[in-house]
Scaffold this active site. Structure first.
Site, short mmCIF file in Angstrom:
data_model
loop_
_atom_site.label_atom_id
_atom_site.label_comp_id
_atom_site.label_asym_id
_atom_site.label_seq_id
_atom_site.Cartn_x
_atom_site.Cartn_y
_atom_site.Cartn_z
N ASP A 33 30.04 88.12 28.85
CA ASP A 33 29.08 87.24 28.17
C ASP A 33 27.69 87.84 28.10
OD1 ASP A 33 29.22 86.95 31.04
OD2 ASP A 33 27.80 85.30 30.88
N TYR A 153 23.97 80.44 40.96
CA TYR A 153 23.16 81.56 41.45
C TYR A 153 21.83 81.07 42.01
CZ TYR A 153 26.32 84.55 38.75
OH TYR A 153 27.42 85.20 38.25
N PRO A 154 21.52 81.40 43.27
CA PRO A 154 20.18 81.12 43.79
C PRO A 154 19.17 82.02 43.08
CG PRO A 154 21.76 81.56 45.57
CD PRO A 154 22.39 82.01 44.29
N LYS A 184 31.63 80.35 41.21
CA LYS A 184 31.31 81.77 41.21
C LYS A 184 29.90 81.91 41.76
CE LYS A 184 30.23 85.71 38.24
NZ LYS A 184 29.90 86.14 36.86
#
EC number: 2.2.1.10
Length: 272
Positions: A33, A153-154, A184
């Site tokens: 992506d 995601y941090p 994920k």
């Protein structure tokens, strides 16, 4: 599959079996992506070539945006699962961490998707909007029997270390509580701390491949350690599609994830 015993939606279970190996109960996903966020990178300028290579290498699924599927994301070769990415944002945006929804679950179904994915940057200035999107889309996925992967995601002004075990654990748990079937997220870099992330998340965790590593051995060892710590697979883009031997590195990852071979043995799959 035992890890999905809590899922009673038959449609979800059927689709999950297309992207998870029934024996190992793990998955190897190749995200492609990156064209939206970063442009036509080397390795994904012609997605059909790369898709065929990772399919031949044994990957369980590829992940990409709807436009590439409509234009033809594959040419020949073995069947491979399809995950439609629903989020978009670019590196040249005033706020690169902001992700917006650009398609629907229904559209993904019409394209034959086996799952959909969303990107959430936990800690971004616009994170509350992404949380809302995840929560609402999880309801639509439940209605249609579509598995939902949340890329948690941090990432944001207050995040000092994106691999900090506490923030990774928080991000993973957040995704599960808002309705994702699969999470994920980043590998913490240490098996012991990653075990704690897994313990705190009711949904199976697939690790992100992260930035391109210096050596194949370094990358494969990370995969090995994460699987032993309770990870249920890997979703790696650049470390695969920018490799000189795309099929070989994919096969090496699959050997570790599905067969638990040693890194030295897996490296033999790489011919270039």
């Amino acid at each position: 599959m035992e890890m999905f015993d809590n899922i009673k939606n038959v449609g979800k279970l059927i689709r999950l079996e297309r992207i998870f190996d029934k024996k190992s109960e793990k998955t190897v996903i190749i995200p492609m992506d990156h064209g939206v966020s970063s442009g036509p990178l080397d390795g994904i300028k012609d997605m059909r070539i790369t898709t065929n290579a990772v399919a031949d290498g044994g990957a369980n699924a590829v992940l990409g945006h709807k436009g590439l599927v409509r234009h033809g994301h594959r040419g020949y070769g073995r069947d491979i699962g399809l995950i439609i990415h629903m989020s978009a944002g670019t590196s040249i945006s005033p706020d690169p961490n902001k992700k917006v929804i650009v398609t629907t679950v229904e559209d993904a179904m019409r394209m034959g998707a086996d799952a959909v994915s969303l990107h959430v940057n936990v800690g971004a200035e616009s994170d509350f909007e992404m949380y809302r999107d995840l929560g609402l889309i999880s309801e639509t996925c439940e209605h249609w029997g579509m598995p939902l992967i949340a890329m948690m995601y941090p990432r944001g002004p207050k995040i000092k270390d994106e691999k900090d075990p506490e923030v990774v654990a928080h991000a993973a748990r957040l995704g599960a509580e808002l309705g994702a079937d699969i999470i994920k997220t980043n590998y913490t870099g240490d098996p012991d701390t990653f075990k704690e992330v897994v313990k705190g998340c009711p949904a199976p965790i697939v690790i992100a491949g992260g930035p391109k590593t210096n050596t194949d051995e370094e990358f494969l060892q990370m995969v090995k350690d994460a699987m032993h710590a309770g990870g249920k697979g890997v979703a790696s883009g650049r470390n695969v599609f920018q490799h000189k031997d795309v099929k070989g590195i994919t096969s090496a990852i699959c050997k570790i994830v599905h067969e638990d071979v040693e890194v030295e043995e897996a490296l033999k799959e790489i011919k270039i």
